[in-house]
Design a protein around this motif. Sequence first.
Motif, PDB file in Angstrom:
ATOM      1  N   PRO A  14     149.662 -69.832  49.453  1.00 42.17           N
ATOM      2  CA  PRO A  14     148.958 -68.598  49.094  1.00 42.17           C
ATOM      3  C   PRO A  14     147.677 -68.445  49.924  1.00 42.17           C
ATOM      4  CG  PRO A  14     149.069 -70.119  47.199  1.00 42.17           C
ATOM      5  CD  PRO A  14     149.865 -70.727  48.299  1.00 42.17           C
ATOM      6  N   ASN A  15     147.529 -67.254  50.499  1.00 43.28           N
ATOM      7  CA  ASN A  15     146.403 -66.988  51.403  1.00 43.28           C
ATOM      8  C   ASN A  15     145.148 -66.634  50.627  1.00 43.28           C
ATOM      9  OD1 ASN A  15     147.398 -65.551  54.561  1.00 43.28           O
ATOM     10  ND2 ASN A  15     148.447 -67.107  53.372  1.00 43.28           N
ATOM     11  N   GLY A  16     144.069 -67.333  50.921  1.00 41.36           N
ATOM     12  CA  GLY A  16     142.803 -66.968  50.305  1.00 41.36           C
ATOM     13  C   GLY A  16     141.988 -68.191  49.971  1.00 41.36           C
ATOM     14  N   THR A  17     140.693 -67.962  49.801  1.00 41.71           N
ATOM     15  CA  THR A  17     139.790 -69.071  49.510  1.00 41.71           C
ATOM     16  C   THR A  17     138.674 -68.564  48.596  1.00 41.71           C
ATOM     17  OG1 THR A  17     138.736 -70.936  50.625  1.00 41.71           O
ATOM     18  CG2 THR A  17     138.220 -68.783  51.494  1.00 41.71           C
ATOM     19  N   PRO A  18     138.113 -69.452  47.756  1.00 41.79           N
ATOM     20  CA  PRO A  18     137.061 -68.981  46.849  1.00 41.79           C
ATOM     21  C   PRO A  18     135.688 -68.910  47.516  1.00 41.79           C
ATOM     22  CG  PRO A  18     137.581 -71.280  46.392  1.00 41.79           C
ATOM     23  CD  PRO A  18     138.494 -70.849  47.498  1.00 41.79           C
ATOM     24  N   GLY A  19     134.811 -68.052  47.010  1.00 34.97           N
ATOM     25  CA  GLY A  19     133.469 -67.956  47.597  1.00 34.97           C
ATOM     26  C   GLY A  19     132.489 -67.130  46.786  1.00 34.97           C
ATOM     27  N   ILE A  20     132.950 -66.590  45.664  1.00 31.51           N
ATOM     28  CA  ILE A  20     132.124 -65.636  44.919  1.00 31.51           C
ATOM     29  C   ILE A  20     130.826 -66.265  44.417  1.00 31.51           C
ATOM     30  CG2 ILE A  20     133.031 -66.031  42.557  1.00 31.51           C
ATOM     31  CD1 ILE A  20     133.469 -62.961  42.382  1.00 31.51           C
ATOM     32  N   GLU A  21     130.874 -67.589  44.162  1.00 30.20           N
ATOM     33  CA  GLU A  21     129.735 -68.254  43.529  1.00 30.20           C
ATOM     34  C   GLU A  21     128.739 -68.819  44.543  1.00 30.20           C
ATOM     35  OE1 GLU A  21     131.186 -71.052  40.660  1.00 30.20           O
ATOM     36  OE2 GLU A  21     129.191 -71.508  39.863  1.00 30.20           O
ATOM     37  N   THR A  22     129.163 -68.931  45.785  1.00 23.83           N
ATOM     38  CA  THR A  22     128.341 -69.640  46.776  1.00 23.83           C
ATOM     39  C   THR A  22     127.744 -68.712  47.843  1.00 23.83           C
ATOM     40  OG1 THR A  22     130.474 -70.164  47.817  1.00 23.83           O
ATOM     41  CG2 THR A  22     129.428 -71.905  46.557  1.00 23.83           C
ATOM     42  N   ARG A  23     128.165 -67.436  47.843  1.00 19.93           N
ATOM     43  CA  ARG A  23     127.748 -66.518  48.909  1.00 19.93           C
ATOM     44  C   ARG A  23     126.229 -66.424  49.048  1.00 19.93           C
ATOM     45  NH1 ARG A  23     127.316 -60.093  49.033  1.00 19.93           N
ATOM     46  NH2 ARG A  23     126.565 -60.541  46.930  1.00 19.93           N
ATOM     47  N   MET A  24     125.534 -66.209  47.935  1.00 14.95           N
ATOM     48  CA  MET A  24     124.100 -65.932  48.041  1.00 14.95           C
ATOM     49  C   MET A  24     123.333 -67.152  48.568  1.00 14.95           C
ATOM     50  SD  MET A  24     123.463 -62.739  47.040  1.00 14.95           S
ATOM     51  CE  MET A  24     121.869 -62.547  46.266  1.00 14.95           C
ATOM     52  N   GLU A  25     123.552 -68.313  47.950  1.00 14.07           N
ATOM     53  CA  GLU A  25     122.804 -69.500  48.394  1.00 14.07           C
ATOM     54  C   GLU A  25     123.134 -69.834  49.846  1.00 14.07           C
ATOM     55  OE1 GLU A  25     123.284 -72.803  45.688  1.00 14.07           O
ATOM     56  OE2 GLU A  25     122.051 -71.852  44.140  1.00 14.07           O
ATOM     57  N   LEU A  26     124.416 -69.779  50.210  1.00 15.28           N
ATOM     58  CA  LEU A  26     124.804 -70.120  51.584  1.00 15.28           C
ATOM     59  C   LEU A  26     124.182 -69.161  52.597  1.00 15.28           C
ATOM     60  CD1 LEU A  26     128.595 -70.963  51.169  1.00 15.28           C
ATOM     61  CD2 LEU A  26     126.821 -72.562  51.932  1.00 15.28           C
TER      62      LEU A  26
END
Length: 453
Positions: free
Chosen positions: A334-346
Motif C-alpha cells: 500500500p502506497n503512502g506514509t504517515p506524517g500528520i503529527e511530525t510536519r510542524m516540528e520537522l
Amino acid sequence: MLIKNGIIVTEDGRFEGGLRIRDGKITAVGTELEPEGEEEVLDAEGAYILPGGVDVHTHIDMPAGECMTSDDYLTGTRAAVMGGTTTVMDFPEYDEGETLMDGLNCWRKKSEGRAYCDYGFHMTVSGWDEGMKEQLVRMKEQGITSFKAYTAYQDGIGVYDEQLFGILQEMKELDTLLCVHCENGDVLRRLQRQLREENASDIRNHPKSRPNLTEKEAVSRVIDFAAMADVPVYIVHVSTKEAAEVIRQAKQRGQRVYAETCPQYLLLDESLYDLPGFESAKYVLSPPLRTKADQEALWKALADGTIDAVSTDHCSFRFHGQKDLGKEDFTRIPNGTPGIETRMELMLEYGSRRGIPLEKLVSLLCTEPARLFGLHPVKGTIRAGGDADLVIVRGDAPHRISAGTLCQDVDYTPFEGFEVTYQIQDVFVKGIQAKRKGEWVMEKPEGRFLFCR
Ligand code: URP
Ligand code: ZN
Ligand code: ZN
C-alpha cells in the motif's frame, strides 16, 4: 483566557506580546495586554506563539486496494493536533457507480463527531462525463470548492487527458480549484509490469517504475491544460527538481500555478530503498523518494516562492499487517506514509536550519494553504476575529522523533531518530486547550466540517 509574554509569529513578522481568547475566537492581539478580572493567564515566556497548522493534504479513513488507512478521524485528527496542526483538508472518494454526493456523504459520516480539529474536503473526481457538471454544482452548494484528480491509476481512481481537461473547464465555470496528482500513468504502469516480471519482490522497483520524468511530464501537461482552460491549478506533492523547474517557469510567465511539497521529499531520499529485508516498504509512497539533488531543488523552491505550501500527504499503513501485503509483489505494497503529527516540528527545525525565517515557515505551513483553499483569515493566521487555533512552541527543547512517542495510529514513523529542538508544547483548537505542556487534555472531538467559499 490571556496568553502573554510569547513571541507571536505571523507571515508578516514577529513581536513580543500576547493575545486574548474568548468564545473560541481571538479577541485581541497586542504588546501590553493585561488580565481582566479573574481571567486565566498562560505565561508563554520564551516560547513562540504560532497560528495552528493547516495541512491541506491528508488521507484519513481511506480505502486503498486491499486495506484501509490505519488512521481514522479520531486518531488522525488527534495526531494532527498533538503535532500542532489544527485544520486538515482530506480527500473524499466514491466507488464506481456512485455519485460525488455519495462520496461526500460517506466522508461526512466518517468524520462527523469524530474529529478533534476542523476539517474541509477536496472532492476526488475519478471520471468525467457531461452529467458530472451537475454533480460539481451540487458539491459547491455543499461547501466543496476544491477538487482532486489523478493523472495516474486510470484503471481505478485516475482520469484520462480528455476527462482531465473537461474537469478543468468545469473549474472555470464554477470558480473552483483543481488539485492534481501528477505522474504519467501509462508509462509507470508499463514500467511496473516489466519490472514485476523481472523481480516482483524487489522494492527498488517501486522508484525505478516512477522516474523523475513521469512526474515532470505530467506536471508540464497539467499546467498546459490549465492554461488552455484558463484556470488556476494546484500541484500536489511535488518531488522532483524537474517538476519544480516547470512550475517556476509557469509562475514566471504569470500563470496561476500553485504547488505543495511534503516533509518526506525534503528530508528523506532514495537511499532508503536499499535497506535490508522488507524495511524499505515503509518508504513506498507515490511519487517515491528522490535524490539529494532533488531535495536541494525543493528547498530552493520553497525559499524562492516556487512552492507555496508544505502539507503531509498523510496516508498511514501499518508496517506489520498492511505494508507486508506486498512482500512478494512490490506493486501490492500500500502506497503512502504517515506524517500528520511530525510536519510542524520537522519543518520548523529543518526549515530554520536551512535559514528559512519562521515567518516564511508560518506562511508555508499555515497561512498560504489556508488562503489557497478559502479558509484565511479565519484559519492560518493570528488576528483579532480569527479562530483561536494556536500553537505554543519552544525552540530550545532538543528531542528525537520516534514512533514510540507519537499517537498517530501506525507502528512506525519514516522520520525515526530525526533530531529537533522545536517542540509543540500547547495547542488550542478554537479556544479549547487540546495539549497542555506536552500532554493531551482535550475531552471530546469538537472539530467541525468547514464549508469552504
Ligand atoms: O503514496 C501516496 N502518496 N498515497 C496517497 C495517495 C496519493 O497519491 O496522494
Ligand atoms: Zn497523490
Ligand atoms: Zn495524497
